[in-house]
Write an enzyme that holds these catalytic residues in place. Structure first.
Site, short mmCIF file in Angstrom:
data_model
loop_
_atom_site.label_atom_id
_atom_site.label_comp_id
_atom_site.label_asym_id
_atom_site.label_seq_id
_atom_site.Cartn_x
_atom_site.Cartn_y
_atom_site.Cartn_z
N TYR A 73 42.84 16.20 53.76
CA TYR A 73 41.53 16.41 53.02
C TYR A 73 41.82 16.51 51.67
O TYR A 73 41.12 15.80 50.79
CB TYR A 73 40.99 17.90 53.44
N PRO A 103 33.93 22.49 43.53
CA PRO A 103 33.92 23.87 44.20
C PRO A 103 35.16 24.28 44.74
O PRO A 103 36.01 23.58 45.21
CB PRO A 103 32.69 23.62 45.08
N GLY A 104 35.48 25.57 44.79
CA GLY A 104 36.25 26.39 45.45
C GLY A 104 35.86 26.63 46.63
O GLY A 104 35.20 26.04 47.44
#
Length: 177
Positions: A73, A103-104
């Site tokens: 990923y 984003p986290g």
């Protein structure tokens, strides 16, 4: 190991030594090739219209840092970052900006799935993996959709007209770049 379809691609939780070539290809076909196709089709349309535009890609903190058990990923999201930089340089002459948001941990179903899968691998209970990862967030909480939406709105608006080729972290302070 699970696959999770997301709005920004797919992810899987699996050790690199267990990933088959077919699994690797699937993640990259969706996350990398999918962004490539979207970027290029949008650029073609914008160039034909002649008035410039803004292309915004979905990346991840995984475009800035590799994470164990999410290696494939991560490599696919690094590809999004590279495509964003290359496209920004190639299409600037057409007044097209290209940026990505990264984003986290966002409080979504995908992160519930990641928590479940990491929990199974590490033999910890529900919520423990996400809690452990969230402890590394400087602002002390996981993000919600509106946190990310605010950045995307900025990237789409006129205040970002002089910004291109950037993959902007929106992670509450997990990864510093």
């Amino acid at each position: 190991m699970s696959w999770w379809p997301t709005r920004a691609g797919i992810a899987q939780t699996k050790a690199l030594l267990e990933v088959s070539p077919q699994e690797y290809d699937r993640v990259h076909a969706i996350n990398g090739r999918g962004v490539f196709l979207c970027y290029t089709e949008a650029a073609r349309q914008m160039i034909e219209q002649g008035s410039g535009g803004k292309i915004i890609g979905a990346a991840s903190i995984a475009a800035h840092k590799g994470f164990p058990l999410l290696g494939v990923y991560c490599s696919s999201k690094f590809a999004v970052r590279a495509l964003t930089q290359a496209a920004a340089q190639e299409w600037a002459e057409h007044r097209i900006t290209v940026n990505a948001y990264c984003p986290g941990i966002v409080d979504t179903t995908m992160w519930e799935e990641i928590d479940r899968d990491l929990g199974a691998i590490n033999q910890v209970g529900k919520g423990e993996s996400m809690k452990a990862m969230a402890e590394g967030i400087a602002l002390g909480r996981v993000s919600v959709g509106s946190d990310v939406a605010g950045l995307v709105s900025y990237l789409a608006g006129p205040d970002s007209d002089y910004m291109t080729g950037q993959s902007v972290l929106i992670d509450g302070g997990m990864v510093f770049n």
